[in-house]
Design a protein around this motif. Structure first.
Motif, PDB file in Angstrom:
ATOM      1  N   PRO A  80      36.716  25.656 -37.105  1.00  0.00           N
ATOM      2  CA  PRO A  80      37.901  26.138 -37.832  1.00  0.00           C
ATOM      3  C   PRO A  80      37.803  25.809 -39.317  1.00  0.00           C
ATOM      4  N   HIS A  81      37.256  24.644 -39.615  1.00  0.00           N
ATOM      5  CA  HIS A  81      37.202  24.218 -40.998  1.00  0.00           C
ATOM      6  C   HIS A  81      36.285  25.105 -41.828  1.00  0.00           C
ATOM      7  N   THR A  82      35.082  25.347 -41.316  1.00  0.00           N
ATOM      8  CA  THR A  82      34.132  26.208 -42.010  1.00  0.00           C
ATOM      9  C   THR A  82      34.731  27.593 -42.243  1.00  0.00           C
ATOM     10  N   ARG A  83      35.395  28.078 -41.201  1.00  0.00           N
ATOM     11  CA  ARG A  83      36.028  29.401 -41.281  1.00  0.00           C
ATOM     12  C   ARG A  83      37.003  29.479 -42.468  1.00  0.00           C
ATOM     13  N   GLU A  84      37.788  28.440 -42.603  1.00  0.00           N
ATOM     14  CA  GLU A  84      38.748  28.416 -43.717  1.00  0.00           C
ATOM     15  C   GLU A  84      38.046  28.452 -45.067  1.00  0.00           C
ATOM     16  N   LEU A  85      36.956  27.683 -45.156  1.00  0.00           N
ATOM     17  CA  LEU A  85      36.224  27.628 -46.419  1.00  0.00           C
ATOM     18  C   LEU A  85      35.648  28.992 -46.764  1.00  0.00           C
ATOM     19  N   ASP A 132      36.717  31.927 -45.720  1.00  0.00           N
ATOM     20  CA  ASP A 132      37.809  32.857 -46.054  1.00  0.00           C
ATOM     21  C   ASP A 132      38.318  32.647 -47.473  1.00  0.00           C
ATOM     22  N   LYS A 133      38.335  31.370 -47.868  1.00  0.00           N
ATOM     23  CA  LYS A 133      38.828  31.065 -49.205  1.00  0.00           C
ATOM     24  C   LYS A 133      37.959  31.754 -50.275  1.00  0.00           C
TER      25      LYS A 133
END
Lengths: 155, 393
Positions: free
Chosen positions: A2-7, A9-10
């Motif tokens: 989830p964390h990588t995904r957020e990065l 997307d940012k």
């Protein structure tokens, strides 16, 4: 991831999901996770619709991107000629003794990594080093001891 | 101080009182006139290669394309160079004005500052200046936006086509030339890529005119130049000096009294031994007698305590690591040169082996794909030929 995904997307939010975003994405993951894991690179490849080999090729090209885990604080000591002339060896020795690691290694608690780097552009104030993005110049063993102590006290 | 050694402060000097006045003044001038001024001024690129800036802008202006780009090359990686960092931290407005004028002349609406990862700490203040610049672009009706693109520690990305690949999300490997970026550059669009200092000097020409600019310097090398001075000197730092200075004058001012050699132009430049100081002039290749050295402004001074073998070994290690590995002459050549001098030093190979290594650098000079591999020969041959005994014993 989830964390990588957020990065990811940012960054794609700014550049769009195209290849131009690749280096900024990798830099963002490196900054937050201290290295680029296989899983992260595959995730990036899927997002940008390029092969994961392409992502790996890009990741291994740049000396500031790592595919093995690094410490939270990456120390890069300049080894190019002028810093070398100004006793960079003493600086390295001091850090090695303080952190009990050799150049290229990471402390067991994954807080520090010690690396060599090529010319940092501070030849007039050598020896110089980077700790993550922060520059330290005109180093002496005493100065280095203070700096490392400061970082050891950081979370 | 000798006359040419006076600090000129043209580049790092103070701003004009009103913000972006020079930009505004030039946005109402005919584009051809600006290009003509730049060509007349004889301004050459300050990154090291020394291409005529006016011609570069002219080609990009003439190239067809709806989208064009202006790129400021701030991937300053040459050992011994730190002027671009100083410019960007002290006078970023001058760089942006130069980019703005260039955008107007060639018809670009997007610009990048390719900043090396090592200078990431500059980003906040630089971004602040860019935001302000955008306000002035809007006021003066210039449709132009600038973005910072960060590198990640690769010397070769300072090569202009490698830089383009890096922004495009590819490995930072140089492209074949031609086509030149002025025709087919970033994303296939006409692109001007100028060094940080070049943009400031271009702005200076637009401000004071080519005649004033030409008063400084020597034949073929006009204007002033920032020199990054380091090594065995009591006063390292950045100096804005006039072109045409002899190395003799330079060493008298900056040396520590025991100067053995000066490396001009960084690891990819030339090493000049003491006996040749008086016949060497700093500038681009020109019609003057003696050796005129092209220079990106890196001046590293070595005194007699330094081993030139060690200096060369350090350079070769640098090149070996920074070679992108794309073309064989550079990838294998750098490794073999390093192994070769080591073998001679250890006595595994005879001293004559140095000649074979010199011929290898000649091969690299003509066969390597980009400036990195081609210029290894510069430092290698100038050190091996002038300090042969140090290579052997």
């Amino acid at each position: 991831m989830p964390h990588t995904r957020e990065l990811i997307d940012k960054v794609t939010g700014h550049y769009g999901a195209n290849r131009e975003a690749l280096l900024p994405i990798l830099q963002e993951i490196q900054r937050n996770e201290q290295y680029l894991s296989d899983e992260a690179m595959v995730e990036v490849a899927k997002t940008l619709d390029i092969s994961s080999a392409d992502v790996y090729g890009k990741a291994t090209f740049y000396s500031f991107l790592d595919t093995i885990p690094r410490g939270k604080y990456v120390i890069r000591v300049c080894k190019t000629i002028v810093c070398d002339m100004h006793n960079k060896n003493k600086i390295i020795e001091t850090i090695e003794n303080l952190l009990k690691i050799k150049v290229g290694e990471t402390t067991l608690n994954r807080k520090f990594s010690l690396l060599y780097t090529n010319c940092l552009g501070w030849c007039h104030k050598g020896p110089a080093m980077l700790i993550n993005d922060d520059v330290y110049t005109e180093l002496t063993p005493e100065k280095v001891r203070d700096i490392i102590r400061e970082y050891k006290n950081k979370p | 101080m000798a006359e040419r050694l006076q600090r000129l402060d043209m580049i790092l000097g103070t701003y004009s009182p009103e913000k972006y006045k020079i930009l505004e003044k030039n946005l109402s001038r005919p584009k051809n006139e600006i290009i003509k001024d730049l060509i007349d001024s004889g301004l050459k690129g300050r990154g090291g290669a020394g291409f005529l800036t006016g011609l570069k802008w002219k080609y990009a202006a003439m190239a067809e394309g709806e989208q064009k780009f202006v790129i400021c090359n701030a991937d300053e990686g040459e050992p011994g160079t730190f002027k671009d960092r100083e410019i960007l931290s002290k006078v970023p407005r001058k760089v942006l004005s130069g980019m703005g004028i260039c955008a107007y002349v060639i018809g670009a609406n997007k610009g990048y500052i390719y900043l090396r990862g090592e200078y990431k700490f500059l980003v906040p203040q630089l971004q602040k200046e860019i935001d302000e610049f955008h306000v002035y672009c809007d006021i003066h009706n210039l449709k132009f936006r600038v973005e910072i693109f960060l590198g990640s520690g690769a010397y070769v990305c300072g090569e202009e086509t490698a830089l383009l690949n890096s922004i495009e999300g590819k490995r930072g490997e140089p492209r074949n030339k031609p086509p030149f970026p002025t025709n087919i550059g970033l994303f296939g669009c006409p692109t001007v890529i100028n060094n940080v200092e070049t943009l400031v000097s271009a702005m200076t020409v637009c401000n004071i005119g080519p005649d004033e600019f030409k008063k400084l310097g020597i034949q073929d090398s006009h204007g002033s130049k920032l020199f990054s001075i380091s090594g065995d000197t009591p006063k390292p730092g950045i100096y804005d000096l006039e072109f045409g200075l002899s190395l003799d004058e330079f060493v008298r001012e900056f040396g520590d009294g025991d100067t053995k050699a000066v490396q001009v132009g960084g690891a990819s430049g030339f090493c000049v031994p003491r006996k040749k100081f008086s016949q060497t002039t700093l500038g681009f290749k020109g019609g003057l007698s003696g050796d005129n050295l092209p220079t990106g402004g890196s001046m590293m001074i070595f005194n007699s305590t330094r081993s030139m073998y060690h200096v060369l070994e350090n350079y070769l290690e640098f090149f070996e690591e920074e070679s992108c590995g794309q073309c064989t002459p550079c990838r294998i050549g750098c490794q073999q040169l390093k192994k070769g001098i080591d073998a001679v030093k250890r006595g595994i190979k005879p001293p004559e082996y140095l000649e074979q290594l010199l011929s290898l650098t000649e091969t690299m000079k003509i066969t390597a794909k980009c400036g990195l591999g081609q210029s290894v020969a510069n430092s290698f041959s100038s050190i091996v030929e002038n300090f042969r005994e140090e290579m052997i014993y």
